[in-house]
Design an enzyme around this catalytic site. Structure first.
Site, mmCIF file in Angstrom:
data_model
loop_
_atom_site.group_PDB
_atom_site.id
_atom_site.type_symbol
_atom_site.label_atom_id
_atom_site.label_comp_id
_atom_site.label_asym_id
_atom_site.label_seq_id
_atom_site.Cartn_x
_atom_site.Cartn_y
_atom_site.Cartn_z
ATOM 1 N N GLY A 130 58.061 31.483 85.912
ATOM 2 C CA GLY A 130 56.666 31.867 85.722
ATOM 3 C C GLY A 130 55.983 32.242 87.014
ATOM 4 N N GLY A 131 56.754 32.788 87.947
ATOM 5 C CA GLY A 131 56.196 33.171 89.237
ATOM 6 C C GLY A 131 55.272 34.370 89.134
ATOM 7 N N ARG A 132 54.711 34.713 90.263
ATOM 8 C CA ARG A 132 53.739 35.810 90.313
ATOM 9 C C ARG A 132 54.492 37.138 90.390
ATOM 10 N NH1 ARG A 132 50.471 38.475 94.430
ATOM 11 N NH2 ARG A 132 48.358 38.840 93.639
ATOM 12 N N HIS A 171 66.302 43.084 104.404
ATOM 13 C CA HIS A 171 65.781 41.966 103.616
ATOM 14 C C HIS A 171 66.116 40.676 104.348
ATOM 15 C CE1 HIS A 171 67.249 38.696 100.899
ATOM 16 N NE2 HIS A 171 66.018 38.789 100.442
ATOM 17 N N HIS A 200 75.561 42.493 113.291
ATOM 18 C CA HIS A 200 76.473 41.377 113.063
ATOM 19 C C HIS A 200 76.645 40.513 114.313
ATOM 20 C CE1 HIS A 200 77.825 41.806 108.916
ATOM 21 N NE2 HIS A 200 77.573 43.095 109.078
ATOM 22 N N ARG A 230 64.424 29.514 102.682
ATOM 23 C CA ARG A 230 63.769 28.755 101.619
ATOM 24 C C ARG A 230 64.274 27.316 101.573
ATOM 25 N NH1 ARG A 230 67.450 32.378 99.674
ATOM 26 N NH2 ARG A 230 69.230 31.511 98.537
ATOM 27 N N HIS A 282 61.026 48.609 103.765
ATOM 28 C CA HIS A 282 61.457 49.939 103.330
ATOM 29 C C HIS A 282 60.876 50.971 104.301
ATOM 30 C CE1 HIS A 282 63.294 48.689 99.581
ATOM 31 N NE2 HIS A 282 62.216 48.001 99.265
ATOM 32 N N ASN A 298 65.298 36.156 104.033
ATOM 33 C CA ASN A 298 64.739 35.081 103.221
ATOM 34 C C ASN A 298 65.182 33.746 103.797
ATOM 35 O OD1 ASN A 298 65.575 33.111 100.729
ATOM 36 N ND2 ASN A 298 63.630 34.126 100.354
ATOM 37 N N SER A 333 60.052 35.343 102.135
ATOM 38 C CA SER A 333 60.953 36.414 101.728
ATOM 39 C C SER A 333 60.333 37.741 102.128
ATOM 40 C CB SER A 333 61.186 36.380 100.216
ATOM 41 O OG SER A 333 62.088 37.392 99.816
#
Length: 310
Positions: A258-260, A106, A145, A110, A96, A108, A92
């Site tokens: 509970g990710g970082r 952005h 696009h 996964r 900026h 990502n 991910s």
């Protein structure tokens, strides 16, 4: 699933390649690398470039985490999978830029695998990329696009329009009744027609991202800007923060599992601002963003019509 190792190898290679290309075009800073482990299982590697010549902050994160039970954000649309153990891996990134004329972007890609003893693993891919300009240029929107369309085309004529609409619908701030940007591609729960084809598609998306983004950076990086443009950029970055903290499924999944936190919130801009009842001046470049770029448009159809008329 032996195929998981191939996906992991691709993702690590993708992270490395994207970081190398972004650092090369920036020329003023490099990525700091931060490897981390997760107590509940798994870990990852976060790479962050800060204070660059072109990029104010860029984060490219790889993670491969495991858990005993899918969090609600991952099983809302698949209640039959609630309670299964899981693996999730992905890359991910959020860019900026310093210049208000270069869009934030952005991307990502996964893979999720939900597992239960005695049953076949359930897997699916997700991902996409989107563009958030502060000052709109039609040339950039069409190129963005067109890149998305072309990488989708080998997988079927319906893929680009379907995933474009999904992106337009997903990156929408319902509490503002406003799009985050000009969209791109978004997909989730992809497991058809088979693993090999689905994996090939996320490779196309991951490898195609910079083909869409870097030409825009090159076109806009030397445009002069001042305090007015910077103020508007920071104001619009506030919308980015609002979306990520209120609506984004990836952020919610990371926090619920509970990710970082440092890596999850890596997507945040280093600076943003809010104004009460801000209204751009009529017929200004800032007003054009709201009028001409944030409403969902079929950029390619409009471009083709214009070319035929010309």
């Amino acid at each position: 699933m032996s195929d998981i190792n191939a996906v992991k190898h691709f993702l690590l290679s993708l992270q490395k390649d994207i970081c190398q290309q972004l650092a090369a075009i920036d020329g003023g800073a490099d990525f700091a690398e931060d490897e981390w482990q997760r107590a509940e299982g798994g870990g990852g590697c976060s790479r962050v470039l800060s204070g660059g010549r072109i990029f104010e902050r860029t984060g490219v994160n790889f993670s491969h985490v495991t858990g005993k039970s899918l969090p609600p954000s991952a099983s809302t649309h698949r209640p039959d999978l609630a309670g299964r153990s899981f693996q999730a891996m992905g890359v991910s990134l959020v860019i900026h830029p310093l210049s208000p004329y270069i869009p934030t972007s952005h991307a990502n890609v996964r893979l999720f695998v939900a597992e239960k003893p005695g049953e076949e693993p359930v897997w699916w891919f997700g991902g996409g990329f989107d563009l958030t300009p502060y000052y709109g240029f039609k040339e950039d929107a069409v190129h963005w696009h067109q890149t998305a369309h072309d990488l989708c085309q080998p997988f079927g004529d319906d893929v680009y329009p379907r995933y474009k609409k999904w992106c337009d619908d997903y990156f929408f701030l319902k509490h503002r009744n406003e799009a985050r940007g000009i969209g791109g591609l978004f997909f989730d729960d992809l497991n058809e027609p088979d693993f090999a084809t689905s994996f090939a598609f996320i490779r196309a998306v991951g490898n195609g991202f910079l083909d869409g983004y870097l030409p825009i950076v090159e076109r806009r990086k030397d445009l002069a800007w001042g305090e007015r443009e910077r103020d508007f950029q920071l104001y619009r970055r506030g919308r980015y923060v609002e979306f990520n903290l209120i609506w984004d499924r990836g952020t919610l999944f990371g926090l619920q599992s509970g990710g970082r936190t440092e890596s999850i919130l890596m997507s945040m801009p280093p600076l943003a601002r809010w104004e009460y009842q801000h209204q751009p001046e009529p017929d200004s470049p800032e007003a054009a963003l709201y009028r001409d770029f944030l409403p969902a448009r079929d950029w390619l159809a409009e471009s083709n019509t214009h070319n035929k008329e010309a």
